[in-house]
Write a protein that holds these residues in place. Structure first.
Motif, mmCIF file in Angstrom:
data_model
loop_
_atom_site.group_PDB
_atom_site.id
_atom_site.type_symbol
_atom_site.label_atom_id
_atom_site.label_comp_id
_atom_site.label_asym_id
_atom_site.label_seq_id
_atom_site.Cartn_x
_atom_site.Cartn_y
_atom_site.Cartn_z
ATOM 1 N N ARG A 270 -12.216 10.333 -8.073
ATOM 2 C CA ARG A 270 -11.720 10.602 -6.576
ATOM 3 C C ARG A 270 -11.815 12.088 -6.262
ATOM 4 N N GLU A 271 -11.308 12.846 -7.239
ATOM 5 C CA GLU A 271 -11.292 14.406 -6.925
ATOM 6 C C GLU A 271 -12.749 14.684 -6.739
ATOM 7 N N TYR A 272 -13.795 14.227 -7.425
ATOM 8 C CA TYR A 272 -15.363 14.546 -7.199
ATOM 9 C C TYR A 272 -15.660 13.901 -5.884
ATOM 10 N N THR A 273 -15.374 12.731 -5.567
ATOM 11 C CA THR A 273 -15.569 12.263 -4.269
ATOM 12 C C THR A 273 -15.056 13.064 -3.106
ATOM 13 N N TRP A 274 -13.780 13.349 -3.116
ATOM 14 C CA TRP A 274 -13.253 14.394 -2.012
ATOM 15 C C TRP A 274 -14.200 15.498 -1.709
ATOM 16 N N LYS A 275 -14.482 16.097 -3.021
ATOM 17 C CA LYS A 275 -15.334 17.240 -2.818
ATOM 18 C C LYS A 275 -16.568 17.102 -2.291
ATOM 19 N N VAL A 276 -17.215 16.239 -2.441
ATOM 20 C CA VAL A 276 -18.609 15.975 -2.095
ATOM 21 C C VAL A 276 -18.826 15.383 -0.559
ATOM 22 N N LEU A 277 -17.601 14.525 -0.134
ATOM 23 C CA LEU A 277 -17.724 13.816 1.189
ATOM 24 C C LEU A 277 -17.564 14.883 2.331
ATOM 25 N N SER A 278 -18.098 14.624 3.506
ATOM 26 C CA SER A 278 -18.192 15.728 4.654
ATOM 27 C C SER A 278 -16.748 15.032 5.390
ATOM 28 N N ASP A 279 -16.148 15.584 6.301
ATOM 29 C CA ASP A 279 -14.960 15.312 7.061
ATOM 30 C C ASP A 279 -15.574 14.177 8.015
ATOM 31 N N ARG A 280 -16.864 14.134 8.348
ATOM 32 C CA ARG A 280 -17.109 12.918 9.018
ATOM 33 C C ARG A 280 -17.313 11.721 8.119
ATOM 34 N N GLN A 281 -17.636 11.872 7.125
ATOM 35 C CA GLN A 281 -17.671 10.609 6.197
ATOM 36 C C GLN A 281 -16.165 9.926 5.831
ATOM 37 N N LEU A 282 -15.373 10.921 5.633
ATOM 38 C CA LEU A 282 -14.053 10.669 5.349
ATOM 39 C C LEU A 282 -13.426 10.142 6.692
ATOM 40 N N GLU A 283 -13.789 10.342 7.594
ATOM 41 C CA GLU A 283 -13.292 9.864 9.033
ATOM 42 C C GLU A 283 -14.004 8.365 9.289
ATOM 43 N N PHE A 284 -15.125 8.133 8.722
ATOM 44 C CA PHE A 284 -15.790 6.783 8.673
ATOM 45 C C PHE A 284 -14.963 5.922 7.962
ATOM 46 N N LEU A 285 -14.596 6.322 6.806
ATOM 47 C CA LEU A 285 -13.823 5.334 5.835
ATOM 48 C C LEU A 285 -12.575 5.211 6.542
ATOM 49 N N ARG A 286 -11.996 6.002 7.242
ATOM 50 C CA ARG A 286 -10.501 5.823 7.730
ATOM 51 C C ARG A 286 -10.495 4.739 8.937
ATOM 52 N N LYS A 287 -11.717 4.458 9.399
ATOM 53 C CA LYS A 287 -11.894 3.652 10.651
ATOM 54 C C LYS A 287 -12.521 2.254 10.334
ATOM 55 N N LEU A 288 -12.606 1.963 8.762
ATOM 56 C CA LEU A 288 -13.085 0.764 8.398
ATOM 57 C C LEU A 288 -12.071 -0.238 8.841
ATOM 58 N N PRO A 289 -12.268 -1.613 9.239
ATOM 59 C CA PRO A 289 -11.298 -2.682 9.517
ATOM 60 C C PRO A 289 -10.925 -3.241 8.158
ATOM 61 N N PHE A 290 -9.879 -3.926 8.261
ATOM 62 C CA PHE A 290 -9.411 -4.812 7.137
ATOM 63 C C PHE A 290 -10.274 -5.848 6.867
ATOM 64 N N SER A 291 -10.716 -6.789 8.017
ATOM 65 C CA SER A 291 -11.267 -8.057 7.799
ATOM 66 C C SER A 291 -12.337 -7.863 8.950
ATOM 67 N N LEU A 292 -13.276 -8.986 8.896
ATOM 68 C CA LEU A 292 -14.179 -9.051 10.070
ATOM 69 C C LEU A 292 -14.504 -10.856 10.184
ATOM 70 N N THR A 293 -14.672 -11.210 11.281
ATOM 71 C CA THR A 293 -14.966 -12.667 11.502
ATOM 72 C C THR A 293 -16.081 -13.110 12.269
#
Length: 229
Positions: free
Chosen positions: A83-106
């Motif tokens: 995870r330390e590596y992942t934080w280092k290589v992801l951009s702020d935009r990519q992190l924001e993309f992850l934050r907006k993912l929903p819990f479920s879809l139907t």
């Protein structure tokens, strides 16, 4: 229509490219795009670029919000260090993309209700496996209005009927743990309402090289890919 269902990519771009070659009309991703693998940003970009619907996995949540992943003891040290590596290589935009993912879809297909989540309808930390007791599964899905439930998280593919509900786990694209080293996915045919587990070989040598060049615990991570568990 052929619906390709993928899950648990874990930064393995070579495996993701391979399963995307499986014949399909649409794709849905059940989460855990990141951690363990060397190419989390590239995986996010591909999925985002193609407009693929996705739900949040426990590792996506851990990376996005700097929380514990809630994963099993056997792999926890790997998730924490990578995870330390992942934080280092992801951009702020990519992190924001992850934050907006929903819990479920139907979605509805010909009057049949499909439900998609990462772990169980109650939590993305819950594991549903081929041998999970039926009574426990009934507790996870109680009150949920769905004919098919698609889950990931366990890295173990299966198609299983519980009462009137069919559960489908496509297995893991990027880090299979059922003894088969090939990338795993599922194709759901909306005409026949049948799900098929599909295994695909991928360029593991390149995936290994990326890990060895960039990541902590490289030998252990590579060994998991080579064993398939």
């Amino acid at each position: 229509m052929k619906l390709l269902v993928i899950s648990d990519i874990h930064g393995n771009m070579e495996a993701l490219n391979a399963v995307m070659e499986v014949r399909h009309d649409e794709v849905i991703c059940l989460g855990d795009i990141v951690d363990y693998g060397a190419s989390p940003g590239e995986c996010i970009d591909l999925l985002e670029r193609q407009g693929i619907p996705m739900v949040m996995g426990n590792h996506d949540n851990a990376v996005a919000f700097r929380m514990d992943c809630g994963c099993g003891y056997r792999y926890k040290h790997l998730s924490q260090s990578t995870r330390e590596y992942t934080w280092k290589v992801l951009s702020d935009r990519q992190l924001e993309f992850l934050r907006k993912l929903p819990f479920s879809l139907t979605r509805m297909e010909k009057g049949v209700k499909l439900y998609f989540t990462h772990g169980s309808p109650l939590s993305f930390y819950d594991y549903i496996r081929p041998d999970t007791p039926e009574e426990l599964i009934r507790g996870y899905i109680k009150g949920l209005d769905a004919d098919f439930i698609f889950v990931g998280h366990s890295h173990t593919p299966f198609v299983r009927k519980v009462g009137d509900v069919t559960l489908v786990n496509p297995g893991s694209v990027g880090q299979p743990r059922d003894g088969d080293t090939r990338a795993s996915c599922a194709v759901f045919d909306t005409e026949t309402m049948q799900a098929e587990i599909i295994r695909v070989g991928y360029d593991m040598e390149t995936a290994r090289d990326r890990i060895r060049k960039n990541m902590p615990h490289a030998d252990e991570l590579i060994s998991i890919l080579e064993r398939g568990n």
